[in-house]
Design a protein around this motif. Structure first.
Motif, short mmCIF file in Angstrom:
data_model
loop_
_atom_site.label_atom_id
_atom_site.label_comp_id
_atom_site.label_asym_id
_atom_site.label_seq_id
_atom_site.Cartn_x
_atom_site.Cartn_y
_atom_site.Cartn_z
N GLU A 168 -31.77 -29.00 -29.70
CA GLU A 168 -30.80 -28.16 -28.99
C GLU A 168 -29.45 -28.17 -29.69
O GLU A 168 -28.78 -27.13 -29.80
CB GLU A 168 -30.66 -28.63 -27.54
N ARG A 169 -29.05 -29.33 -30.20
CA ARG A 169 -27.79 -29.42 -30.95
C ARG A 169 -27.89 -28.62 -32.24
O ARG A 169 -26.94 -27.93 -32.64
CB ARG A 169 -27.46 -30.88 -31.26
N GLU A 170 -29.04 -28.70 -32.88
CA GLU A 170 -29.26 -27.97 -34.13
C GLU A 170 -29.16 -26.46 -33.88
O GLU A 170 -28.52 -25.74 -34.66
CB GLU A 170 -30.64 -28.33 -34.69
N VAL A 171 -29.78 -26.01 -32.80
CA VAL A 171 -29.74 -24.60 -32.45
C VAL A 171 -28.31 -24.18 -32.09
O VAL A 171 -27.85 -23.11 -32.49
CB VAL A 171 -30.69 -24.30 -31.28
N LEU A 172 -27.60 -25.04 -31.38
CA LEU A 172 -26.22 -24.74 -31.00
C LEU A 172 -25.34 -24.55 -32.22
O LEU A 172 -24.51 -23.63 -32.28
CB LEU A 172 -25.66 -25.87 -30.12
N VAL A 173 -25.51 -25.40 -33.21
CA VAL A 173 -24.73 -25.28 -34.45
C VAL A 173 -25.01 -23.94 -35.13
O VAL A 173 -24.09 -23.27 -35.62
CB VAL A 173 -25.05 -26.44 -35.41
N LEU A 174 -26.27 -23.53 -35.14
CA LEU A 174 -26.63 -22.26 -35.77
C LEU A 174 -26.11 -21.07 -34.96
O LEU A 174 -25.69 -20.07 -35.54
CB LEU A 174 -28.16 -22.19 -35.93
N VAL A 175 -26.13 -21.19 -33.64
CA VAL A 175 -25.56 -20.13 -32.80
C VAL A 175 -24.08 -19.98 -33.11
O VAL A 175 -23.55 -18.88 -33.25
CB VAL A 175 -25.76 -20.46 -31.30
N ALA A 176 -23.39 -21.12 -33.24
CA ALA A 176 -21.96 -21.10 -33.53
C ALA A 176 -21.67 -20.53 -34.92
O ALA A 176 -20.57 -20.04 -35.17
CB ALA A 176 -21.38 -22.52 -33.43
N GLY A 177 -22.68 -20.55 -35.78
CA GLY A 177 -22.52 -19.98 -37.11
C GLY A 177 -22.76 -18.48 -37.13
O GLY A 177 -22.69 -17.85 -38.19
N GLY A 178 -23.05 -17.91 -35.95
CA GLY A 178 -23.24 -16.47 -35.86
C GLY A 178 -24.65 -15.99 -36.12
O GLY A 178 -24.88 -14.80 -36.32
N HIS A 179 -25.62 -16.92 -36.11
CA HIS A 179 -27.00 -16.53 -36.39
C HIS A 179 -27.69 -16.02 -35.12
O HIS A 179 -27.48 -16.54 -34.03
CB HIS A 179 -27.79 -17.73 -36.94
N SER A 180 -28.52 -15.02 -35.29
CA SER A 180 -29.29 -14.47 -34.16
C SER A 180 -30.48 -15.38 -33.89
O SER A 180 -30.83 -16.25 -34.69
CB SER A 180 -29.79 -13.07 -34.50
N ASN A 181 -31.14 -15.16 -32.75
CA ASN A 181 -32.33 -15.95 -32.42
C ASN A 181 -33.42 -15.79 -33.48
O ASN A 181 -34.10 -16.75 -33.84
CB ASN A 181 -32.87 -15.54 -31.06
N ASP A 182 -33.59 -14.56 -33.97
CA ASP A 182 -34.61 -14.32 -34.99
C ASP A 182 -34.29 -15.08 -36.27
O ASP A 182 -35.18 -15.64 -36.92
CB ASP A 182 -34.74 -12.82 -35.28
N GLN A 183 -33.02 -15.09 -36.66
CA GLN A 183 -32.61 -15.79 -37.87
C GLN A 183 -32.78 -17.30 -37.71
O GLN A 183 -33.23 -17.99 -38.63
CB GLN A 183 -31.14 -15.47 -38.19
N ILE A 184 -32.45 -17.80 -36.52
CA ILE A 184 -32.61 -19.24 -36.26
C ILE A 184 -34.09 -19.61 -36.27
O ILE A 184 -34.49 -20.64 -36.83
CB ILE A 184 -31.98 -19.61 -34.90
N ALA A 185 -34.92 -18.75 -35.68
CA ALA A 185 -36.36 -19.00 -35.64
C ALA A 185 -36.93 -19.08 -37.05
O ALA A 185 -37.76 -19.95 -37.35
CB ALA A 185 -37.05 -17.89 -34.84
N GLU A 186 -36.47 -18.17 -37.90
CA GLU A 186 -36.96 -18.16 -39.28
C GLU A 186 -36.54 -19.42 -40.02
O GLU A 186 -37.33 -20.02 -40.76
CB GLU A 186 -36.42 -16.92 -40.00
#
Length: 229
Positions: A168-186
């Motif tokens: 969840e922390r990893e995903v939060l960092v990526l969200v804060a970086g402006g990444h979309s869900n699809d980009q994070i999933a990839e």
């Protein structure tokens, strides 16, 4: 399909008329009210049951920022989503708007399709924060002298952050970086649905209203450090 109920809040009548024509031309949305100032916007949000408010930041009397705080603080308006309209891409009040509970922001010079898409995104519970908008948010945060990792926000969020799982922390960092869900999933080699689940859990644990709030929390808590280069 029940149309998305849109409330227009802007002190310029001509601009409201243009927005009304645009919004009412879409089969899946309709304008349910127009407000010329923030106080009227709050009253109409309650009276019309609006789903999305297009809120100008700068209005005479009660401005958009104050109105956003009032709507966000009202439990009866918890499902109302606010998209702030700004004259410039990076407005000096953008950060405060997101802190106040706005779901995102959009420049007044945006293309019609962008505006309509913003309404649909906000109504769907997502945050209107593209990678470009997120970078603008960070730049504004820095320009205002914000210093991540300092002040009461750290103490406020430290316990909640500790409740997040590593993923969840990893995903939060990526969200804060402006990444979309699809980009994070990839990037994480998981499904977009899995990412959405992690995002929703992080929002619940951090008490975030939506994705936009997650970005603010990530920076203000010091979990993510803005790059100054």
């Amino acid at each position: 399909m029940t149309p998305i109920k849109v409330l227009l809040a802007d002190d310029q009548a001509l601009l409201r008329s243009a927005f009304r024509i645009l919004v009412d031309s879409e089969p899946d949305m309709q304008v349910v009210g127009e407000a010329a100032d923030g106080a009227e916007a709050v009253a109409l949000a309650r009276a019309t049951g609006a789903d999305v408010v297009l809120m100008d930041i700068r209005m005479p009397g009660t401005d958009g920022l104050t109105a956003t705080r009032m709507i966000s603080a009202d439990p009866e308006l918890a499902d109302v989503r606010i998209v702030m309209l700004t004259t410039f891409e990076v407005d000096e009040y953008v950060v405060q708007s997101l802190r106040a509970g706005a779901s995102g922001f959009l420049g007044k010079g945006a293309e019609p399709d962008e505006l309509l898409n913003a309404i649909r995104i906000a109504a769907g519970g997502e945050a209107l924060l593209s990678p470009a908008a997120t970078k603008g948010l960070i730049a504004t945060f820095l320009a205002q002298g914000g210093s991540a990792g300092e002040g009461p926000d750290v103490a406020e969020y430290s316990e909640r952050l500790a409740a997040l799982t590593g993923r969840e922390r990893e995903v939060l960092v990526l969200v804060a970086g402006g990444h979309s869900n699809d980009q994070i999933a990839e990037r994480l080699v998981v499904s977009p649905l899995t990412v959405k689940t992690h995002v929703n859990r992080a929002m619940a644990k951090l008490g975030a209203r939506d994705r936009a709030q997650l970005v603010v929390i990530a920076y203000e808590s010091g979990l993510v450090r803005p790059r100054t280069e």
